[in-house]
Structure formats: C-alpha cells, structure tokens
Design a protein around this motif. Structure first.
Motif, PDB file in Angstrom:
ATOM      1  N   ASP A 147      -5.780  54.657 -32.244  1.00 18.81           N
ATOM      2  CA  ASP A 147      -5.919  53.383 -32.940  1.00 18.81           C
ATOM      3  C   ASP A 147      -4.843  53.255 -34.008  1.00 18.81           C
ATOM      4  O   ASP A 147      -4.527  54.215 -34.714  1.00 18.81           O
ATOM      5  N   LEU A 148      -4.276  52.046 -34.112  1.00 18.00           N
ATOM      6  CA  LEU A 148      -3.233  51.772 -35.102  1.00 18.00           C
ATOM      7  C   LEU A 148      -3.488  50.391 -35.687  1.00 18.00           C
ATOM      8  O   LEU A 148      -3.670  49.426 -34.944  1.00 18.00           O
ATOM      9  N   THR A 149      -3.542  50.304 -37.000  1.00 16.39           N
ATOM     10  CA  THR A 149      -3.753  49.040 -37.699  1.00 16.39           C
ATOM     11  C   THR A 149      -2.624  48.850 -38.695  1.00 16.39           C
ATOM     12  O   THR A 149      -2.284  49.769 -39.441  1.00 16.39           O
ATOM     13  N   ILE A 150      -2.050  47.646 -38.696  1.00 16.87           N
ATOM     14  CA  ILE A 150      -0.960  47.321 -39.617  1.00 16.87           C
ATOM     15  C   ILE A 150      -1.334  46.049 -40.366  1.00 16.87           C
ATOM     16  O   ILE A 150      -1.725  45.051 -39.763  1.00 16.87           O
ATOM     17  N   TRP A 151      -1.222  46.103 -41.686  1.00 18.34           N
ATOM     18  CA  TRP A 151      -1.485  44.955 -42.544  1.00 18.34           C
ATOM     19  C   TRP A 151      -0.165  44.437 -43.109  1.00 18.34           C
ATOM     20  O   TRP A 151       0.706  45.205 -43.491  1.00 18.34           O
ATOM     21  N   PHE A 152      -0.030  43.105 -43.134  1.00 20.08           N
ATOM     22  CA  PHE A 152       1.158  42.451 -43.685  1.00 20.08           C
ATOM     23  C   PHE A 152       0.723  41.464 -44.763  1.00 20.08           C
ATOM     24  O   PHE A 152      -0.355  40.876 -44.666  1.00 20.08           O
ATOM     25  N   ASP A 153       1.574  41.221 -45.722  1.00 19.95           N
ATOM     26  CA  ASP A 153       1.388  40.126 -46.654  1.00 19.95           C
ATOM     27  C   ASP A 153       1.597  38.828 -45.872  1.00 19.95           C
ATOM     28  O   ASP A 153       2.623  38.656 -45.203  1.00 19.95           O
ATOM     29  N   SER A 154       0.638  37.912 -45.914  1.00 16.76           N
ATOM     30  CA  SER A 154       0.701  36.684 -45.100  1.00 16.76           C
ATOM     31  C   SER A 154       1.939  35.856 -45.394  1.00 16.76           C
ATOM     32  O   SER A 154       2.603  35.360 -44.475  1.00 16.76           O
ATOM     33  N   TYR A 155       2.256  35.672 -46.647  1.00 17.83           N
ATOM     34  CA  TYR A 155       3.402  34.860 -47.015  1.00 17.83           C
ATOM     35  C   TYR A 155       4.692  35.466 -46.470  1.00 17.83           C
ATOM     36  O   TYR A 155       5.497  34.776 -45.853  1.00 17.83           O
ATOM     37  N   ASP A 156       4.887  36.763 -46.682  1.00 20.50           N
ATOM     38  CA  ASP A 156       6.090  37.423 -46.183  1.00 20.50           C
ATOM     39  C   ASP A 156       6.158  37.385 -44.660  1.00 20.50           C
ATOM     40  O   ASP A 156       7.219  37.184 -44.082  1.00 20.50           O
ATOM     41  N   PHE A 157       5.014  37.575 -44.004  1.00 19.12           N
ATOM     42  CA  PHE A 157       4.962  37.553 -42.546  1.00 19.12           C
ATOM     43  C   PHE A 157       5.403  36.190 -42.015  1.00 19.12           C
ATOM     44  O   PHE A 157       6.255  36.105 -41.131  1.00 19.12           O
ATOM     45  N   LEU A 158       4.846  35.115 -42.564  1.00 25.18           N
ATOM     46  CA  LEU A 158       5.202  33.772 -42.110  1.00 25.18           C
ATOM     47  C   LEU A 158       6.644  33.411 -42.444  1.00 25.18           C
ATOM     48  O   LEU A 158       7.325  32.748 -41.665  1.00 25.18           O
ATOM     49  N   LYS A 159       7.098  33.863 -43.590  1.00 21.11           N
ATOM     50  CA  LYS A 159       8.481  33.594 -43.990  1.00 21.11           C
ATOM     51  C   LYS A 159       9.456  34.319 -43.064  1.00 21.11           C
ATOM     52  O   LYS A 159      10.493  33.781 -42.690  1.00 21.11           O
ATOM     53  N   TRP A 160       9.103  35.535 -42.679  1.00 21.68           N
ATOM     54  CA  TRP A 160       9.989  36.337 -41.851  1.00 21.68           C
ATOM     55  C   TRP A 160       9.944  35.908 -40.391  1.00 21.68           C
ATOM     56  O   TRP A 160      10.963  35.834 -39.716  1.00 21.68           O
ATOM     57  N   ILE A 161       8.758  35.644 -39.850  1.00 25.22           N
ATOM     58  CA  ILE A 161       8.612  35.241 -38.444  1.00 25.22           C
ATOM     59  C   ILE A 161       8.730  33.723 -38.371  1.00 25.22           C
ATOM     60  O   ILE A 161       7.756  33.007 -38.272  1.00 25.22           O
TER      61      ILE A 161
END
Length: 68
Positions: free
Chosen positions: A35-49
C-alpha cells in the motif's frame, strides 16, 4: 542540487482519490504490491497540474500505447 532522503517509488493500481480540506490524496500500491498513499497540497497540485501538463501526459500515453 542534492536531495537528502529522497525516496523513489512507483504507484501502481491507483484505487483511491480523496480531497479533504486543503489536501489531495492518491492511494494505490507500489511496485512491490505494498500500500502507498501520497498526500499533496491541493493548491500546489492544481497549480502544477494545468491543462498544458495534462495534454503532454496524454500525448506521451498515446505514443506509448501505439508502440505496443
């Protein structure tokens, strides 16, 4: 630039997406079936993707599929 304690993992079989408060979570299994779980900051994720990066990912995936 040197990264200390950098971890390289492959996420396979993404089976969970979650958005909670200001975070985005992807969960699946790694290259060894763990099992692998990765958490991202939502703002940074949307800005980057952004749309340009999504289009680039689609183009590369199509090329990969066509070579099989």
């Amino acid at each position: 630039m040197e990264y200390k304690n950098e971890i390289h993992k492959n996420m396979h079989n993404i089976n969970t997406f979650q958005s909670y408060r200001n975070e985005v979570c992807l969960r699946g299994t790694d290259e060894e079936g763990n099992d692998l779980t990765i958490w991202f900051d939502s703002y940074d994720f949307l800005k980057w993707i952004d749309g340009e990066k999504l289009e680039y990912i689609k183009e590369n995936l199509i090329k990969h599929i066509q070579t099989k």
